[in-house]
Scaffold this motif. Structure first.
Motif, short mmCIF file in Angstrom:
data_model
loop_
_atom_site.label_atom_id
_atom_site.label_comp_id
_atom_site.label_asym_id
_atom_site.label_seq_id
_atom_site.Cartn_x
_atom_site.Cartn_y
_atom_site.Cartn_z
N PRO A 1 -1.39 -19.26 5.60
CA PRO A 1 -0.65 -18.01 5.47
C PRO A 1 -0.88 -17.31 4.14
O PRO A 1 -0.97 -16.11 4.08
CB PRO A 1 0.80 -18.43 5.64
CG PRO A 1 0.73 -19.72 6.40
CD PRO A 1 -0.55 -20.37 6.00
N GLY A 2 -0.99 -18.09 3.06
CA GLY A 2 -1.21 -17.49 1.75
C GLY A 2 -2.55 -16.79 1.66
O GLY A 2 -2.66 -15.69 1.09
N LEU A 3 -3.58 -17.40 2.23
CA LEU A 3 -4.90 -16.78 2.23
C LEU A 3 -4.90 -15.51 3.07
O LEU A 3 -5.44 -14.48 2.66
CB LEU A 3 -5.96 -17.76 2.74
CG LEU A 3 -7.38 -17.20 2.80
CD1 LEU A 3 -7.87 -16.77 1.42
CD2 LEU A 3 -8.32 -18.23 3.39
N ARG A 4 -4.28 -15.57 4.24
CA ARG A 4 -4.24 -14.37 5.10
C ARG A 4 -3.55 -13.21 4.38
O ARG A 4 -3.97 -12.07 4.49
CB ARG A 4 -3.53 -14.68 6.40
CG ARG A 4 -4.37 -15.52 7.34
CD ARG A 4 -3.60 -15.82 8.60
NE ARG A 4 -4.25 -16.84 9.37
CZ ARG A 4 -4.80 -16.63 10.55
NH1 ARG A 4 -4.78 -15.44 11.09
NH2 ARG A 4 -5.38 -17.62 11.21
N LEU A 5 -2.50 -13.51 3.65
CA LEU A 5 -1.80 -12.48 2.89
C LEU A 5 -2.69 -11.94 1.77
O LEU A 5 -2.75 -10.72 1.55
CB LEU A 5 -0.50 -13.05 2.32
CG LEU A 5 0.39 -12.08 1.55
CD1 LEU A 5 0.85 -10.94 2.45
CD2 LEU A 5 1.59 -12.81 0.98
N ALA A 6 -3.40 -12.83 1.09
CA ALA A 6 -4.26 -12.42 -0.03
C ALA A 6 -5.43 -11.55 0.41
O ALA A 6 -5.90 -10.71 -0.36
CB ALA A 6 -4.78 -13.66 -0.75
#
Length: 195
Positions: A1-6
């Motif tokens: 999820p963090g990568l998708r947001l970034a």
């Protein structure tokens, strides 16, 4: 999820295999979901890509990463030791975009990618590239095979990139590997004290 947001506002990102013989960074479309064996950097600028592909970063990564077995098997790129400790010419996110040194790195990186892509997509694979086992052109034209062969044009493109990166650090062009590492370590220590 963090990568998708970034990467939500990006069109491309930088990727590298976690373990590789050659430390190569490549652009990939954000629609591609990588597994845990591929490291992704949520940046889409040519400057950042260029520094990652420089000799300075490769030397640092080889010294701070871990060796798999023998050198031919490759080495592991560990984000905490190879990336987070690497002293970029400017701390990431603080590079002056209009600085001619940043622009020179970006231009050299674009040229490297264009040349690599031209080679990867060429339709004139030689018998040696295709190999005795009758590999297909797609199998023969890989970045690993390109860097195994290391043609002159590739060396020249990397030298141009290295000159631009060294200029951003304020270094002379003719540093030996140990001198590059010593300067990077000194810069790492300097920034750690300032943090």
């Amino acid at each position: 999820p963090g990568l998708r947001l970034a990467v939500a506002d990006l069109t491309r990102v930088i990727a590298t295999p976690g373990v590789a013989k050659h430390r190569l960074f490549e652009w990939i479309d954000v629609s591609i979901l990588c597994n845990q064996g591929t490291l992704v950097f949520a940046r889409q600028d040519d400057y950042f890509f260029g520094v990652l592909n420089s000799t300075a970063h490769e030397l640092w990564a080889r010294r701070t990463g871990t060796q798999v077995r023998e050198a031919e098997s490759g080495f592991r790129y560990t984000p905490t030791s190879c990336f987070e400790t690497f002293p970029f010419p400017w701390p990431p996110g603080h590079e002056p975009a209009d600085d001619p040194r940043v622009q020179a790195i970006a231009q050299a990186a674009r040229e490297l990618v264009e040349k690599r892509d031209r080679w990867l997509q060429a339709d004139d694979a030689t018998a040696a590239e295709l190999g005795a086992k009758k590999k297909s052109r797609a199998e023969a034209r890989t970045l690993t095979n390109l860097y195994n062969q290391r043609p002159t044009w590739l060396d020249l493109a990397h030298k141009k990139l290295d000159l631009a990166v060294f200029a951003a650090y304020g270094w002379p062009a003719d540093l030996a590997d140990q001198d590059i590492l010593a300067r990077l370590l000194a810069l790492n220590h300097e920034r750690a004290k300032a943090a």
